[in-house]
Design an enzyme around this catalytic site. Structure first.
Site, PDB file in Angstrom:
ATOM      1  N   HIS A 135       0.133  -5.015 -17.039  1.00 18.33           N
ATOM      2  CA  HIS A 135       0.103  -4.124 -18.207  1.00 18.33           C
ATOM      3  C   HIS A 135      -0.756  -2.879 -17.983  1.00 18.33           C
ATOM      4  CE1 HIS A 135      -4.074  -5.129 -19.432  1.00 18.33           C
ATOM      5  NE2 HIS A 135      -3.802  -6.289 -18.850  1.00 18.33           N
ATOM      6  N   HIS A 144       4.881   3.618  -3.221  1.00 12.02           N
ATOM      7  CA  HIS A 144       5.681   2.497  -2.726  1.00 12.02           C
ATOM      8  C   HIS A 144       4.849   1.221  -2.841  1.00 12.02           C
ATOM      9  CE1 HIS A 144       8.373   0.740   0.730  1.00 12.02           C
ATOM     10  NE2 HIS A 144       8.199  -0.107  -0.267  1.00 12.02           N
TER      11      HIS A 144
END
Length: 207
Positions: A135, A144
């Site tokens: 979250h 990446h």
């Protein structure tokens, strides 16, 4: 959005992108561009030209840049955007996306990945197979996150950084732009200087 998709790059990353695009069932036709002159098809999908041909096909196709190197992907996507290309976003049906998640153009989220609520994922990012983003994260453009990497809550990853396979980032940690975090590394405190970081806990490698 157009009814045809052009994927730039027909090697490993491109194949996974194409597999996701097929499973999304959004486009009537998918084609590749690749600079390997010997390659005429991949996964049964036709290679219709080289990467620079994308600029002649902007009006006909949505475009996805399936190039693993962050800087190369950034340069090409940014140029295509300037030229007016419609950049696709790919999300595997088996990915889990929480509420109030923002995902920018050109990002791919692969099978088994989890992006939890209130997270923002920038342009041209790769959230690879089985990675988890908890979250309130912020992933800046062209990040990446490799297979099996895990980011706890309230993590910020700077533009163009790369997190290796199985790496872990503890909660409330910020990683600056253009860093490389090695496979299996565990980041437990902020990284403020660009470089390569390895080990448990992660430390900057000598260069």
């Amino acid at each position: 959005m157009k009814n045809k998709l052009l994927i730039i790059g027909a090697s490993g990353h491109g194949k996974v992108a194409a597999d996701i695009a097929l499973k999304m069932n959004t486009w009537k036709r998918i084609a590749f561009l690749d600079d390997n002159e010997c390659l005429i098809s991949s996964m049964g999908i036709e290679v219709v030209g080289k990467s620079f041909d994308a600029f002649d096909l902007i009006e006909e196709y949505d475009i996805f840049v399936a190039i693993g190197d962050n800087r190369t992907r950034e340069a090409l996507q940014e140029t295509l955007e300037i030229k007016g290309a419609s950049i696709a976003t790919l999300i595997h049906p088996a990915a889990v996306i929480g509420d109030e998640v923002e995902i920018e153009t050109g990002t791919v989220i692969m099978a088994g990945a989890v992006v939890n609520c209130c997270t923002k994922v920038g342009k041209g990012c790769i959230i690879n197979t089985g990675a988890t983003i908890d979250h309130d994260n912020l992933l800046e453009d062209y990040v990446h996150v490799s297979p099996g990497a895990h980011l706890a809550g309230l993590v910020k990853v700077g533009r163009g950084s790369w997190l290796g396979v199985g790496s872990t980032v503890s909660n409330h940690v910020t990683i600056t732009a253009h860093c490389r975090v090695g496979a299996g590394a565990v980041v437990v405190k902020d990284i403020t200087d660009p470089g390569t970081y390895i080990g448990v806990p992660a430390r900057r490698a000598k260069e």
